[in-house]
Design an enzyme around this catalytic site. Structure first.
Site, PDB file in Angstrom:
ATOM      1  N   GLU A  90       1.878 -16.371  -0.700  1.00  0.00           N
ATOM      2  CA  GLU A  90       2.867 -16.862   0.257  1.00  0.00           C
ATOM      3  C   GLU A  90       2.719 -18.377   0.405  1.00  0.00           C
ATOM      4  O   GLU A  90       1.605 -18.885   0.558  1.00  0.00           O
ATOM      5  CB  GLU A  90       2.668 -16.217   1.638  1.00  0.00           C
ATOM      6  CG  GLU A  90       3.048 -14.753   1.727  1.00  0.00           C
ATOM      7  CD  GLU A  90       4.547 -14.523   1.985  1.00  0.00           C
ATOM      8  OE1 GLU A  90       5.311 -15.510   2.107  1.00  0.00           O
ATOM      9  OE2 GLU A  90       4.927 -13.332   2.043  1.00  0.00           O
ATOM     10  N   HIS A 128       9.735 -13.716  -5.700  1.00  0.00           N
ATOM     11  CA  HIS A 128      10.115 -12.475  -5.034  1.00  0.00           C
ATOM     12  C   HIS A 128      11.581 -12.135  -5.324  1.00  0.00           C
ATOM     13  O   HIS A 128      11.951 -10.980  -5.519  1.00  0.00           O
ATOM     14  CB  HIS A 128       9.880 -12.621  -3.524  1.00  0.00           C
ATOM     15  CG  HIS A 128       9.790 -11.327  -2.789  1.00  0.00           C
ATOM     16  ND1 HIS A 128       9.709 -11.250  -1.425  1.00  0.00           N
ATOM     17  CD2 HIS A 128       9.789 -10.035  -3.235  1.00  0.00           C
ATOM     18  CE1 HIS A 128       9.648  -9.973  -1.058  1.00  0.00           C
ATOM     19  NE2 HIS A 128       9.695  -9.222  -2.132  1.00  0.00           N
TER      20      HIS A 128
HETATM   21 ZN   LIG Z   1       8.795 -12.665  -0.257  1.00  0.00          ZN
END
Ligand SMILES: [Zn+2]
Length: 223
Positions: A90, A128
């Site tokens: 992240e 993602h």
């Molecule tokens: Zn994500």
């Protein structure tokens, strides 16, 4: 390099028959503090292995051998349980911000270490949105895939000249690369342009096709 341990309870076991061969990049869409709270809150059931803030500080939330919960419903080249096969990183970013130099530098050093440790191919370093184009847009249009590519850590399929083509051709090559055949043309074009033509806003054209063909060709090469 300094690593801040920040354990999250949100993880499970990887499936026995899977090896770690993907890295999935995300943005948090919130501040560092809120991201860490959320990624460690059992009620939210989300997590990742690493979080890098905008100053380049790196937090480890889940051990690499465990299955963190970052990919969700996803698909790539026939795989649907990407969480079992991947490491999730992240990046603190609201989605419309430039990724600061310190953050990219830390990401690049982490990726160099992880791709070497697990022998992960640069083509398997994905966003993602690549594995969930119908519902995700991270790491987004501000993420610099070219910079990763320059370090040999991801693909940056840049077409030098356009080719004659149509949407069917584009989608066929998208599927050959690994995108979910159930995703729409618009969804795949959007996520693919975030990687290949981040500042381009014009209509679909022959450069999109040539870039997608180049991207798909990279997956056909045996290593
Ligand atoms: Zn994500």
């Amino acid at each position: 390099m300094e690593l801040i341990k920040y354990p999250s309870p949100n993880y499970g076991l990887r499936r026995d028959d899977t090896e770690i061969d993907f890295i999935i990049l995300h943005y948090t869409a919130m501040s560092t503090e809120n991201s860490l709270d959320r990624l460690c809150d059992p009620a939210h059931e989300v997590s990742c292995h690493y979080l890098i803030d905008q100053a380049g500080l790196c937090y480890q939330l889940v051990n690499e051998n465990k299955r963190a919960w970052h990919a969700g419903k996803s698909y790539w080249r026939g795989y649907r349980d990407l969480n079992s096969r991947s490491l999730g990183i992240e990046l603190v970013n609201l989605g419309n911000e430039i990724y600061p130099k310190a953050q990219m530098k830390r990401l690049i050093s982490l990726l160099k270490h992880l791709t070497k440790s697990y022998e992960i191919s640069p083509k398997n370093v994905l966003g993602h949105s690549d594995i969930a184009p119908s519902r995700k847009s991270d790491p987004g249009e501000c993420f610099n895939w070219k910079e990763l590519s320059n370090s040999g850590l991801a693909l940056f399929p840049e077409a030098s000249s356009p080719m004659n083509c149509d949407k069917t051709f584009f989608l066929a090559h998208a599927e050959r690369a690994g995108f979910n055949p159930e995703a729409s043309f618009e969804e795949i074009l959007k996520t693919f342009r975030n990687r290949s033509r981040p500042n381009f806003r014009g209509p679909f054209d022959g450069y999109d096709c040539a870039s997608m063909q180049k991207f798909a060709d990279a997956f056909d090469v045996d290593e």
